[in-house]
Design an enzyme around this catalytic site. Sequence first.
Site, PDB file in Angstrom:
ATOM      1  N   SER A   1     -88.616   5.159  -4.230  1.00  0.00           N
ATOM      2  CA  SER A   1     -89.197   6.382  -4.249  1.00  0.00           C
ATOM      3  C   SER A   1     -89.177   6.886  -5.864  1.00  0.00           C
ATOM      4  CB  SER A   1     -88.686   7.532  -3.741  1.00  0.00           C
ATOM      5  OG  SER A   1     -89.623   8.730  -3.526  1.00  0.00           O
TER       6      SER A   1
ATOM      7  N   ASP B   1     -92.444   6.675   2.332  1.00  0.00           N
ATOM      8  CA  ASP B   1     -91.341   6.734   1.456  1.00  0.00           C
ATOM      9  C   ASP B   1     -90.065   5.708   1.738  1.00  0.00           C
ATOM     10  OD1 ASP B   1     -88.814   7.681   0.112  1.00  0.00           O
ATOM     11  OD2 ASP B   1     -90.219   9.151  -0.598  1.00  0.00           O
TER      12      ASP B   1
END
Length: 753
Positions: free
Chosen positions: A68, A214
């Site tokens: 991320s 993610d």
Amino acid sequence: MGRLIQKLAFFLLCFTQSISYAFAEQAPQRDRVVLVLAGGGARGVAHVGVIRALEEMQIPIDGVAGTSMGALVGGLYATGLNAAELKDIIDAVAWDEAFQDSIERNDLPQRRKSDDYDYPSSLKLSFKDGKTSLPLGFVQGQQTRQIIKELVQDAEYISDFDQFPTPYRAVATDLETGQAYVFKKGDIVTAMRASMSIPGLLAPVEHDDRLLVDGGLAMNIPVAIGRKMGADRLIVIDIGTPLKRREDIAGVLGVTNQMLGFLTRRNSLDQLATLGERDVLITPDLKGVGMLDFDSAQFVYDQGYEATKAMKDTLQVLAVDDAQWSHYLASRHLPANPSPVIDYIAIDNNSQLSDELIRVRINQQTGEPFNHDLMAADIADVYALDYWEIIDYKLQQDERGTGLLIRAHTKAWGTNELKVGINMVTDMDGTSDFNLGGSYLLKGINGLGGEVYTRAQMGDTILFSGELYQPLDVHSRFFVVPYLGYRDHEVLTIGPDFDDDNSAGSWRIRRLRAEVAGGINLFDNTQLRLGLFRNIGEYRVDIEIGTELPEEKFDEGGVITSFLFDELDNLYFPTSGSFFYADYELNRRDLGADRNFERWQAIAQGAISFGAEEANTLIFTARTGQTIHASNEPQNYFQLGGLFNLSGVGQNFFSGRQMAFAMAQYQRRLSDASLLPIDMPVYLGASLEGGQLWSQRSEVSSSDLIVAGSVYLVLDSPVGPIYLAYGRTEESLDALYLSLGWPFLNNQTRMGR
């Protein structure tokens, strides 16, 4: 002689080996160190502070693995950027734009700006194959991708992540299996974008026949990945967002964040449990900082730096001397990559629109070096047409040479949109105006981008309309618009054109209109139209007090021309820019009108902001309308009255054939701007207004103006602005208003799309 040369060669070989052994004893092989950067949104800015501290300690990094925000910072570092350059980027990036797909309104083509003209609501439903369809995220990531693309443009041509100055891995999550997906080759922009795809906020990324989100859901702290990169020792940065207490969980977003927190924290603990005694764990104190608190970037950066400095004694064993450090720094420069000459341009377009419509907006020329900045501007220009989910490009090599491939992927959830709107205003004294309606837009029905727009509304103002907007060229400059519409609204007898001594009341004005116009979009902010119209109408008594009110049918027909200039940054809550709309109707008997007369109206508005974060705004508005040689009948009346139309007076209370109105507003934003697409700002404001109606043009005089004003509180909600306001005139007429919608426009104003 030959034997002498052999002896010398043998001597040199032995001498060289002895020197090598000596240096090997003096400089033993150092441990391979891999940096592991966790995900955590804005908390990931701490990674930059950590890197700065490691550079000051002269600790080389041999690989970086990130998830991320850790994948973003780690990827930028891997491509050769140092801590100072990373800090400059963190400070410069407009994070509010990164989490939005929308283009600045002033950069939209006029046709897309006109989508605002019916209802201020943001409630829209999309349709595909006759069924309602929803996107996979609030944000599709167009802006996110282009921001990343700009940051890594010098390394974008490298497809093997081990070939970066520092080897790199990015972690995403396979949405189908829940397993970690590790990027170690391919497109670094896709790798970063996929790793950052927060579920629900940023749409998933399609890659390698997978749907990726993610990486924090599967492996928020990619310790195992760092280990697979051949690490002897790991430096792990844990910035994980702590779970909230029960009393701190509020709303749907709060529940969603807590659920994501469960997933990321659980897999983070599993990864941290595998750390060995030779690994280093750094945990900056980021208490109170949320995932989207980018306004705390300096604090987060400092915490990362200080937490690393505090472990200097532990980390010092990994440091190298000045000579080795200089060699390390020299190795972190990307090799020069001159811009390639473009041999051909190809379009990958899966929409109904013509490839040429895209091609004419690409200014990159074949036979010229690739211009990244020009390409970024062109991509934004094409995306602003609002037909595609993602517009992107890539450079490719084949038998034709170096190619520029433009990829235009249409919206997977469909381009047809239904917008629902509500307009309501009540003066809390029994007088109200309520309308419920909707508009339906079919976009891209042919190669040139033709559109069908329909609208229906029930309530105090009834209307039905439909139009075809058909561009005539791929530049969308020239167009034709056939239009058919019906409108039914109320007009009161109160005003200079009607004697209220004997009777009073109201009429319903019903008008069926057909129009055919052609036009030109001169710029993105300017449009000119010219057309023919024909109206069939009647006015019928709705309320009657006293003697009988007249009723009649009427015919109108003639030539209409309109001019539109719109460069406001926001139509309903502008902070900058200006707006002007005017139309002129020339009614003639030989074109179907009952009599020869002229009618015109104009609206102008401008806004300017000042103060900290430009939270204070001055808005200036003017409206006027005149009918020349028109009959004294209600279909020719303009109206005033209501909030921001002589506040303190009832809605559309006054009527007359000549009208003038002006208003100055001061407005202050009370709430902070949100990084999320859903932003509901609150404003406090006040207005000073002046207006009047006259019967004849010769009677118009500024000395007759009625002065009024208001104070108000307004929430910009998804269903439209919600106003609570108090208005008062100089003659002590006052009203307390509750309004939903955009009270500025009234029944007589029809801005063309």
